[in-house]
Every structure is written in structure tokens, then in C-alpha cells.
Design a protein around this motif. Structure first.
Motif, PDB file in Angstrom:
ATOM      1  N   PRO A 166       0.801  -1.240   0.000  1.00 40.03           N
ATOM      2  CA  PRO A 166       0.000   0.000   0.000  1.00 40.03           C
ATOM      3  C   PRO A 166       0.830   1.285   0.000  1.00 40.03           C
ATOM      4  O   PRO A 166       0.291   2.345   0.342  1.00 40.03           O
ATOM      5  CB  PRO A 166      -0.813  -0.126   1.276  1.00 40.03           C
ATOM      6  CG  PRO A 166       0.100  -0.838   2.221  1.00 40.03           C
ATOM      7  CD  PRO A 166       0.869  -1.823   1.374  1.00 40.03           C
ATOM      8  N   PHE A 167       2.099   1.237  -0.359  1.00 34.74           N
ATOM      9  CA  PHE A 167       2.941   2.411  -0.583  1.00 34.74           C
ATOM     10  C   PHE A 167       3.203   3.244   0.673  1.00 34.74           C
ATOM     11  O   PHE A 167       3.330   4.470   0.589  1.00 34.74           O
ATOM     12  CB  PHE A 167       2.354   3.314  -1.673  1.00 34.74           C
ATOM     13  CG  PHE A 167       2.163   2.640  -2.992  1.00 34.74           C
ATOM     14  CD1 PHE A 167       3.243   2.130  -3.684  1.00 34.74           C
ATOM     15  CD2 PHE A 167       0.901   2.510  -3.541  1.00 34.74           C
ATOM     16  CE1 PHE A 167       3.071   1.498  -4.913  1.00 34.74           C
ATOM     17  CE2 PHE A 167       0.712   1.885  -4.765  1.00 34.74           C
ATOM     18  CZ  PHE A 167       1.801   1.379  -5.453  1.00 34.74           C
ATOM     19  N   ALA A 168       3.310   2.612   1.826  1.00 33.18           N
ATOM     20  CA  ALA A 168       3.581   3.360   3.053  1.00 33.18           C
ATOM     21  C   ALA A 168       4.904   4.107   2.959  1.00 33.18           C
ATOM     22  O   ALA A 168       5.002   5.281   3.366  1.00 33.18           O
ATOM     23  CB  ALA A 168       3.584   2.414   4.253  1.00 33.18           C
ATOM     24  N   PHE A 169       5.924   3.454   2.448  1.00 32.67           N
ATOM     25  CA  PHE A 169       7.233   4.106   2.320  1.00 32.67           C
ATOM     26  C   PHE A 169       7.165   5.262   1.330  1.00 32.67           C
ATOM     27  O   PHE A 169       7.618   6.379   1.613  1.00 32.67           O
ATOM     28  CB  PHE A 169       8.290   3.096   1.880  1.00 32.67           C
ATOM     29  CG  PHE A 169       9.600   3.727   1.499  1.00 32.67           C
ATOM     30  CD1 PHE A 169      10.453   4.230   2.466  1.00 32.67           C
ATOM     31  CD2 PHE A 169       9.990   3.825   0.166  1.00 32.67           C
ATOM     32  CE1 PHE A 169      11.654   4.827   2.124  1.00 32.67           C
ATOM     33  CE2 PHE A 169      11.185   4.417  -0.195  1.00 32.67           C
ATOM     34  CZ  PHE A 169      12.027   4.918   0.793  1.00 32.67           C
ATOM     35  N   LEU A 170       6.613   5.018   0.159  1.00 30.45           N
ATOM     36  CA  LEU A 170       6.563   6.028  -0.887  1.00 30.45           C
ATOM     37  C   LEU A 170       5.750   7.241  -0.440  1.00 30.45           C
ATOM     38  O   LEU A 170       6.124   8.392  -0.705  1.00 30.45           O
ATOM     39  CB  LEU A 170       5.981   5.426  -2.156  1.00 30.45           C
ATOM     40  CG  LEU A 170       6.147   6.223  -3.451  1.00 30.45           C
ATOM     41  CD1 LEU A 170       7.602   6.529  -3.731  1.00 30.45           C
ATOM     42  CD2 LEU A 170       5.527   5.445  -4.606  1.00 30.45           C
ATOM     43  N   ARG A 171       4.668   7.018   0.262  1.00 31.23           N
ATOM     44  CA  ARG A 171       3.851   8.127   0.746  1.00 31.23           C
ATOM     45  C   ARG A 171       4.626   8.988   1.738  1.00 31.23           C
ATOM     46  O   ARG A 171       4.505  10.214   1.749  1.00 31.23           O
ATOM     47  CB  ARG A 171       2.563   7.587   1.365  1.00 31.23           C
ATOM     48  CG  ARG A 171       1.577   7.085   0.308  1.00 31.23           C
ATOM     49  CD  ARG A 171       0.352   6.449   0.915  1.00 31.23           C
ATOM     50  NE  ARG A 171      -0.641   6.170  -0.118  1.00 31.23           N
ATOM     51  CZ  ARG A 171      -1.405   5.097  -0.172  1.00 31.23           C
ATOM     52  NH1 ARG A 171      -1.279   4.161   0.771  1.00 31.23           N
ATOM     53  NH2 ARG A 171      -2.276   4.925  -1.136  1.00 31.23           N
ATOM     54  N   GLY A 172       5.420   8.346   2.576  1.00 29.47           N
ATOM     55  CA  GLY A 172       6.256   9.110   3.499  1.00 29.47           C
ATOM     56  C   GLY A 172       7.272   9.966   2.769  1.00 29.47           C
ATOM     57  O   GLY A 172       7.539  11.114   3.158  1.00 29.47           O
ATOM     58  N   LYS A 236      -3.411  12.655  -4.113  1.00 30.04           N
ATOM     59  CA  LYS A 236      -4.257  11.504  -3.781  1.00 30.04           C
ATOM     60  C   LYS A 236      -3.416  10.280  -3.444  1.00 30.04           C
ATOM     61  O   LYS A 236      -3.720   9.544  -2.502  1.00 30.04           O
ATOM     62  CB  LYS A 236      -5.193  11.204  -4.953  1.00 30.04           C
ATOM     63  CG  LYS A 236      -6.138  10.041  -4.702  1.00 30.04           C
ATOM     64  CD  LYS A 236      -7.068   9.807  -5.888  1.00 30.04           C
ATOM     65  CE  LYS A 236      -8.005   8.639  -5.631  1.00 30.04           C
ATOM     66  NZ  LYS A 236      -8.906   8.392  -6.796  1.00 30.04           N
ATOM     67  N   LEU A 237      -2.346  10.065  -4.217  1.00 33.81           N
ATOM     68  CA  LEU A 237      -1.456   8.939  -3.938  1.00 33.81           C
ATOM     69  C   LEU A 237      -0.787   9.101  -2.581  1.00 33.81           C
ATOM     70  O   LEU A 237      -0.634   8.126  -1.829  1.00 33.81           O
ATOM     71  CB  LEU A 237      -0.396   8.832  -5.034  1.00 33.81           C
ATOM     72  CG  LEU A 237       0.657   7.732  -4.870  1.00 33.81           C
ATOM     73  CD1 LEU A 237       0.003   6.355  -4.866  1.00 33.81           C
ATOM     74  CD2 LEU A 237       1.697   7.807  -5.995  1.00 33.81           C
ATOM     75  N   ALA A 238      -0.377  10.334  -2.248  1.00 39.82           N
ATOM     76  CA  ALA A 238       0.280  10.584  -0.957  1.00 39.82           C
ATOM     77  C   ALA A 238      -0.667  10.288   0.194  1.00 39.82           C
ATOM     78  O   ALA A 238      -0.235   9.874   1.283  1.00 39.82           O
ATOM     79  CB  ALA A 238       0.773  12.022  -0.896  1.00 39.82           C
TER      80      ALA A 238
END
Length: 263
Positions: A166-172, A236-238
Motif C-alpha cells: 500500500p505504498f507506506a514508504f513512498l507516501r512518506g 491523492k497517492l500521498a
């Protein structure tokens, strides 16, 4: 006389993960998808052929510095890599062309960045992996602030990252760099963005308006097409993620087995 049996194209792997591909006869040839996307950002960073001051955190086999030297002659490039033995190996077996303008420094990337003069680079390229993971010290908002400090006004930050749903790293990471750059974009293969697989994502940040239309055309027309996400779609992705500070920073996620294997 040249050694006709000496290979002219090389693949560098670290801990089983492919990291660099070098074609000594054609430094403009980029084999890996992420390298091509980093190169698209460099191509759009200034007018065609204009020299730039580039700081590379992470060296590998110097694929991107070689590309920049070929496409933007006269550029001044500094490459910082913690692995002194790797830099020596690459220098011996994959020598840089004379006059390439590339300086190699064996040092810790975060420490080097913090000691670097302010406003000293036009482009900062971050491609640092410990094996197949980005080290925690390069994943915090404090690191992001140092990266912005080193760039000249209107300079460009570009980083090779990797994550999956679910992109936890990328969102950070998006939250971190939104703190320091008013303009952000993300380049990735559609399957990665849809959460279908783990893969690379190239983050681009700047204080100036990004050449989104130009980047979109380059990435869409590539042999390995990618999408450029920006504006409302990127927000939205963030997903409202908070910044990641040094105290809670961790390495990027471990890729699933075979995610970056050589097929």
C-alpha cells in the motif's frame, strides 16, 4: 592494441540485485527502466546539451554520470558512494573517458550532503541502495531539507526509490519532499502505480515548475512506458501521509523475492 576479447557491456549486481548496466561504446544506451527515467529528468533539467553541476549520491557503475558526460559535455559531476572498493573496481575495469569531468568520492552520502556548500548543484541525483533497500538516513525529512539546501534556486532533485502497495514508504517520501519543494512529480510503470507489483518509482522535486508535459512525452514514448503523476493525482497517492523524521526513519521495504532478479 585494444583487447578485442574484453567485454564492452557490463552488468553490475550487488547481493543478487542488478544495479547498473554500462555500455562502454555507447554511454547513451541505458538498459534499465529506472535509469532511463532518471535520464529523462536530466534531459529536461536544462536546454539540450547545456552543461550542469550534478551531485550523484550513489555511484554504482557510474551509468548516469557517463550518460550526462556524453549528453551534456562540460558538466561538472561529483559522485559520492560509501563503497570505496566498488569505486576502485569500477575505475579499474570500466574506466571513465578522459575529460569526463566526473570526480569520485568514497564517503557517506548523508555526511557528504550535510557538509556540502549551499546552492552548489543544479541537479541532485539520489540512487543509494544498500543491496536492494534505501538506507534509513536518506529517507527522513531532515535529509530532504539538506538536499534542498544544496540545490541552486530552481534546481532539480531526482531520486530512485522502490515500493509496492500500500505504498507506506513512498507516501512518506512524498510527504517529506512536499515540505521542501513546492513542485513534485512521480514517474513509475503503470502496474506499479496500480499496486500490481513492487517496483521502482522516480521522485522529482523542484522549487520551479517542473516540465511535466515534456517528461510525460518522454516517458510515454519510451521503450518501457511510464506514467508521470503530479498535482491532484499525486496528492491523492500521498494520501495525507505525515513526514518521517530521523528518529523514526527506516530503510525502504525489502523487495519480494525475484522483484529485481535477472530473468
Amino acid at each position: 592494441m585494444p583487447d578485442v576479447d574484453r567485454p564492452r557491456a557490463w552488468l553490475l549486481t550487488v547481493d543478487g540485485a542488478p544495479q547498473s548496466y554500462v555500455d562502454l561504446d555507447d554511454p547513451r544506451h541505458l538498459e534499465f527502466e529506472y535509469a532511463r527515467r532518471l535520464a529523462h529528468v536530466l534531459d529536461c533539467a536544462a536546454g539540450p546539451g547545456a552543461p550542469l553541476d550534478l551531485l550523484h549520491l550513489g555511484g554504482g557503475a557510474l551509468t548516469l554520470p557517463r550518460y550526462a558526460a556524453a549528453t551534456r559535455p562540460g558538466s561538472r559531476q561529483r559522485v559520492v558512494d560509501f563503497d570505496r572498493e566498488l569505486l576502485e573496481l569500477v575505475s579499474e575495469h570500466l574506466p571513465l573517458p578522459a575529460g569526463a569531468g566526473i570526480e569520485l568520492h568514497a564517503a557517506d552520502a548523508r555526511a557528504w550532503l550535510e557538509a556540502a556548500p549551499a546552492a552548489s548543484a543544479d541537479v541532485l541525483v539520489a540512487d543509494v541502495f544498500g543491496g536492494s533497500r534505501v538506507p534509513a538516513q536518506l529517507t527522513s525529512v531532515e535529509y530532504a531539507r539538506q538536499a534542498a539546501r544544496v540545490l541552486r534556486p530552481g534546481g532539480t532533485y531526482v531520486a530512485n526509490l522502490a515500493d509496492g502497495a500500500p505504498f507506506a514508504f513512498l507516501r512518506g517520501q512524498l510527504a517529506n519532499f512536499a515540505e521542501v519543494f513546492p513542485q513534485l512529480a512521480l514517474i513509475a510503470e503503470p502496474g506499479v502505480l496500480r499496486g500490481r507489483r513492487f517496483g521502482n518509482a522516480v521522485l522529482v522535486g523542484s522549487a520551479r515548475e517542473l516540465p511535466v508535459a515534456e517528461l510525460t512525452r518522454a516517458c510515454a514514448g519510451d521503450a518501457f512506458p511510464a506514467r508521470v503523476v503530479h498535482g491532484a493525482a499525486l496528492a491523492k497517492l500521498a494520501g495525507g501521509a505525515g513526514v518521517v523524521r530521523d528518529a523514526e526513519a527506516v530503510d525502504s521495504p525489502e523487495p519480494p523475492e525475484g522483484a529485481f532478479g535477472i530473468g
